[in-house]
Design an enzyme around this catalytic site. Structure first.
Site, PDB file in Angstrom:
ATOM      1  N   LYS A 117      15.367 -77.077  29.968  1.00 26.82           N
ATOM      2  CA  LYS A 117      14.094 -77.449  30.130  1.00 26.82           C
ATOM      3  C   LYS A 117      12.927 -76.618  30.524  1.00 26.82           C
ATOM      4  O   LYS A 117      13.228 -75.792  31.262  1.00 26.82           O
ATOM      5  CB  LYS A 117      13.781 -78.789  31.231  1.00 26.82           C
TER       6      LYS A 117
ATOM      7  N   GLN B 134       3.573 -88.243  40.095  1.00 25.46           N
ATOM      8  CA  GLN B 134       4.914 -88.499  41.104  1.00 25.46           C
ATOM      9  C   GLN B 134       4.639 -89.567  41.930  1.00 25.46           C
ATOM     10  O   GLN B 134       5.445 -90.244  42.310  1.00 25.46           O
ATOM     11  CB  GLN B 134       5.402 -87.044  41.786  1.00 25.46           C
TER      12      GLN B 134
ATOM     13  N   GLY C  57       7.706 -82.832  46.597  1.00 26.73           N
ATOM     14  CA  GLY C  57       6.505 -81.807  45.967  1.00 26.73           C
ATOM     15  C   GLY C  57       6.964 -80.393  45.875  1.00 26.73           C
ATOM     16  O   GLY C  57       6.505 -79.759  45.269  1.00 26.73           O
TER      17      GLY C  57
HETATM   18  N1  LIG Z   1      11.226 -81.970  43.035  1.00 27.51           N
HETATM   19  C1  LIG Z   1      11.245 -81.980  41.730  1.00 27.51           C
HETATM   20  O1  LIG Z   1      12.399 -82.567  41.065  1.00 27.51           O
HETATM   21  C2  LIG Z   1       9.721 -82.245  41.145  1.00 27.51           C
HETATM   22  C3  LIG Z   1       9.520 -82.820  39.828  1.00 27.51           C
HETATM   23  C4  LIG Z   1       8.228 -82.930  39.427  1.00 27.51           C
HETATM   24  C5  LIG Z   1       7.246 -82.522  40.187  1.00 27.51           C
HETATM   25  N2  LIG Z   1       7.566 -81.865  41.412  1.00 27.51           N
HETATM   26  C6  LIG Z   1       6.306 -81.497  42.097  1.00 27.51           C
HETATM   27  O2  LIG Z   1       5.660 -82.420  42.720  1.00 27.51           O
HETATM   28  C7  LIG Z   1       4.439 -81.940  42.841  1.00 27.51           C
HETATM   29  C8  LIG Z   1       3.690 -83.186  42.376  1.00 27.51           C
HETATM   30  O3  LIG Z   1       3.804 -83.357  41.011  1.00 27.51           O
HETATM   31  P1  LIG Z   1       2.960 -84.429  39.968  1.00 27.51           P
HETATM   32  O4  LIG Z   1       3.634 -84.402  38.784  1.00 27.51           O
HETATM   33  O5  LIG Z   1       2.810 -85.883  40.744  1.00 27.51           O
HETATM   34  O6  LIG Z   1       1.517 -83.512  39.894  1.00 27.51           O
HETATM   35  P2  LIG Z   1       0.026 -83.915  39.672  1.00 27.51           P
HETATM   36  O7  LIG Z   1      -0.721 -82.921  39.306  1.00 27.51           O
HETATM   37  O8  LIG Z   1       0.313 -85.320  38.878  1.00 27.51           O
HETATM   38  O9  LIG Z   1      -0.148 -84.489  41.426  1.00 27.51           O
HETATM   39  C9  LIG Z   1      -0.505 -83.258  42.402  1.00 27.51           C
HETATM   40  C10 LIG Z   1      -0.837 -83.941  43.681  1.00 27.51           C
HETATM   41  O10 LIG Z   1      -0.884 -82.825  44.479  1.00 27.51           O
HETATM   42  C11 LIG Z   1      -2.119 -82.867  45.171  1.00 27.51           C
HETATM   43  N3  LIG Z   1      -2.499 -81.267  45.606  1.00 27.51           N
HETATM   44  C12 LIG Z   1      -2.490 -80.362  44.751  1.00 27.51           C
HETATM   45  N4  LIG Z   1      -2.901 -79.187  45.261  1.00 27.51           N
HETATM   46  C13 LIG Z   1      -2.536 -79.647  46.638  1.00 27.51           C
HETATM   47  C14 LIG Z   1      -2.913 -78.808  47.992  1.00 27.51           C
HETATM   48  N5  LIG Z   1      -3.027 -77.621  47.827  1.00 27.51           N
HETATM   49  N6  LIG Z   1      -2.807 -79.794  48.937  1.00 27.51           N
HETATM   50  C15 LIG Z   1      -2.657 -81.017  49.163  1.00 27.51           C
HETATM   51  N7  LIG Z   1      -2.464 -81.676  48.030  1.00 27.51           N
HETATM   52  C16 LIG Z   1      -2.548 -80.996  46.851  1.00 27.51           C
HETATM   53  C17 LIG Z   1      -3.057 -83.413  44.158  1.00 27.51           C
HETATM   54  O11 LIG Z   1      -4.320 -83.920  44.867  1.00 27.51           O
HETATM   55  C18 LIG Z   1      -2.097 -84.433  43.631  1.00 27.51           C
HETATM   56  O12 LIG Z   1      -2.355 -85.580  44.332  1.00 27.51           O
HETATM   57  C19 LIG Z   1       4.186 -80.722  42.282  1.00 27.51           C
HETATM   58  O13 LIG Z   1       4.241 -79.725  43.219  1.00 27.51           O
HETATM   59  C20 LIG Z   1       5.359 -80.532  41.494  1.00 27.51           C
HETATM   60  O14 LIG Z   1       5.694 -79.295  41.129  1.00 27.51           O
HETATM   61  C21 LIG Z   1       8.710 -81.580  41.868  1.00 27.51           C
END
Ligand SMILES: NC(=O)c1ccc[n+]([C@@H]2O[C@H](COP(=O)([O-])OP(=O)(O)OC[C@H]3O[C@@H](n4cnc5c(N)ncnc54)[C@H](O)[C@@H]3O)[C@@H](O)[C@H]2O)c1
Length: 331
Positions: free
Chosen positions: A70, A142, A224
Site C-alpha cells: 500500500k 478516522q 493517530g
Molecule cells: N493507526 C493507523 O492504522 C492509522 C490509519 C489511518 C490514519 N492514521 C492516522 O490517524 C490520524 C488521523 O487520520 P485521518 O485520516 O482522520 O486524518 P484527517 O486529516 O481526516 O484528520 C486529522 C485530524 O487531526 C487533527 N490534527 C491535525 N494536526 C493536529 C495537531 N497538531 N494537533 C491536534 N490535532 C491535529 C485535525 O484537526 C483532524 O481532526 C493521522 O495521524 C493518520 O496518520 C492512523
C-alpha cells in the site's frame, strides 16, 4: 492472457462492509501472530514542504499466498487546500506463486475501514462490555469511521468530541448519521473524564490526553500516532496501563508506545501482548473492571492485504471492476 483487476473507490465501497472488514482484520492479526505473515518495516518518505508524507507498507501473507503493498499519503493540508482526504492511498495485490499483479485498487476507503476495524477489535478485546461513553479526540475521517464501526458492536449513548478544529461540523454531521447517539463538543478533559472508551485519531505531535484525566476501567484506542515524532498520549498513562500493540516492533518505533519506551519509562516486559496473541487466546484481554488498557495501533500491511483480498474475491464473484492487461506475455 494475464488480467489485472482495477477497482476504484466507489466499487470498493459497494463491495465492503465494516463487519466484513472486522473479520478480515481479525484473521490478519491472528495470521501475523501465527508467524505466517512477512512484514518488513514500513518505509516513509517525508514531503515537509507540502506538510505531507508517503508511507509504503508491504507484506506477504503466506496463509493466503498474496503479496501486497500500500502506498498511502498523509497530506494534512489536503482537506482545506484541495478538498481531498489527507490519506489518499493505492494498494496492489500480487499472486505470490508467480508475481502476477492480480488487483490494483483504491486504498483510501480500505485504510479508513481497516483502521476503524482495528479500533473495534481493540475495544472488543479490552474495553468494558458495558462501555457507552466515548471520548473522541480528533474530528477527521478516522474520528468519523471509528465511531461508526464501534456503534455496530457497543451500545454507545454519548460521544464527546474534542478537536483543534471542526468540532461543530463533526457533531452536526455525526448526529444526523447516528440519531441514537448523543454527540457533543467538549474539552479533551471533559471527554476523557466521562469516557469508558477514549479514541485518539489526530496528527498531533504533542500529548492531548493527560494521565490525571483517565479513570480506572478506561480503554484507550491510540490510532493517530503512526509515525516517529507523532504523539497523542501522556507517557505516564502507559506506566499504569495494560499495554497492547498491533506489532511491538512498529509500536516501539512509530506508535504512541515510542514515547515511554524511548524515555526508558517502560521496557519490552511492560508490553502485555500483541492483539493477535489475545485473539488467538495466548494472552488475556481485560481481566477486571478497573484496569486501564491501551491498544496502540500503527496499522499493519496484513490489515490491508486481508481487506483488499476480500474485496478482490467479491469483485470477481460479482463481476465488478475493469480488467487491464499490464503485460503482453507474447512479446
Ligand atoms: N493507526 C493507523 O492504522 C492509522 C490509519 C489511518 C490514519 N492514521 C492516522 O490517524 C490520524 C488521523 O487520520 P485521518 O485520516 O482522520 O486524518 P484527517 O486529516 O481526516 O484528520 C486529522 C485530524 O487531526 C487533527 N490534527 C491535525 N494536526 C493536529 C495537531 N497538531 N494537533 C491536534 N490535532 C491535529 C485535525 O484537526 C483532524 O481532526 C493521522 O495521524 C493518520 O496518520 C492512523
Amino acid at each position: 492472457m494475464m488480467n489485472t483487476l482495477l477497482l476504484n473507490l466507489n466499487e470498493v465501497q459497494s463491495l465492503l462492509t465494516i463487519e466484513d472488514t472486522v473479520e478480515a482484520v481479525k484473521a490478519g492479526y491472528m495470521a501475523f501472530n501465527r508467524g505466517v505473515v512477512q512484514m518488513p518495516p514500513v518505509v516513509s518518505l517525508m514531503a515537509h514542504k507540502f506538510n505531507g508524507e508517503m508511507d509504503f507498507k508491504m507484506g506477504y501473507s503466506e496463509q493466503e499466498d498474496i503479496i501486497g503493498i500500500k502506498m498511502a499519503g498523509g497530506y494534512w493540508d489536503n482537506p482545506k487546500k484541495y478538498n481531498l482526504p489527507s490519506g489518499l492511498a493505492m494498494i496492489c495485490l500480487f499472486d505470490a506463486a508467480n508475481g502476477v499483479p492480480i488487483c490494483i485498487l483504491d486504498g483510501t476507503l480500505i485504510t479508513g475501514y481497516r483502521t476503524a476495524a482495528a479500533g473495534t477489535i481493540g475495544a472488543l478485546c479490552l474495553a468494558r462490555k458495558d462501555a457507552e461513553n466515548i471520548a473522541m479526540i480528533g474530528t477527521g475521517m478516522q474520528a468519523r469511521l471509528q465511531v461508526m464501526a464501534l456503534s455496530k458492536y457497543f451500545n454507545i449513548k454519548n460521544v464527546r468530541v474534542y478537536g483543534i478544529e471542526g468540532q461543530e461540523k463533526y457533531v452536526e454531521e455525526m448526529q444526523s448519521q447516528h440519531p441514537d447517539i448523543h454527540f457533543s463538543a467538549t474539552s479533551a478533559q471533559e471527554a476523557v473524564e466521562n469516557a469508558e472508551i477514549v479514541i485518539t485519531a489526530t496528527a498531533s505531535h504533542n500529548a492531548l490526553v493527560y494521565d490525571q484525566w483517565v479513570k480506572p476501567g478506561t480503554h484507550i484506542n491510540a490510532i493517530g500516532c503512526d509515525m516517529e515524532g507523532k504523539q497523542e498520549l501522556d507517557p505516564s498513562i502507559f506506566m499504569r496501563a495494560k499495554i497492547v500493540n498491533d506489532s511491538r516492533m512498529e509500536c516501539k518505533k512509530r506508535g504512541d508506545t515510542q514515547h515511554p519506551f524511548k524515555a526508558g519509562h517502560i521496557t519490552d516486559d511492560n508490553i502485555h501482548a500483541e492483539i493477535g496473541e489475545i485473539l488467538l487466546g495466548q494472552k488475556c484481554g481485560r481481566e477486571n473492571e478497573n484496569e486501564i488498557t491501551i491498544f496502540d495501533a500503527t496499522g499493519l500491511s496484513v490489515q490491508d492485504i486481508n481487506t483488499s483480498l476480500f474485496v478482490y474475491r467479491k469483485a470477481i464473484k460479482n463481476n465488478v471492476g475493469k480488467n487491464i492487461e499490464v503485460f503482453d506475455v507474447n512479446i
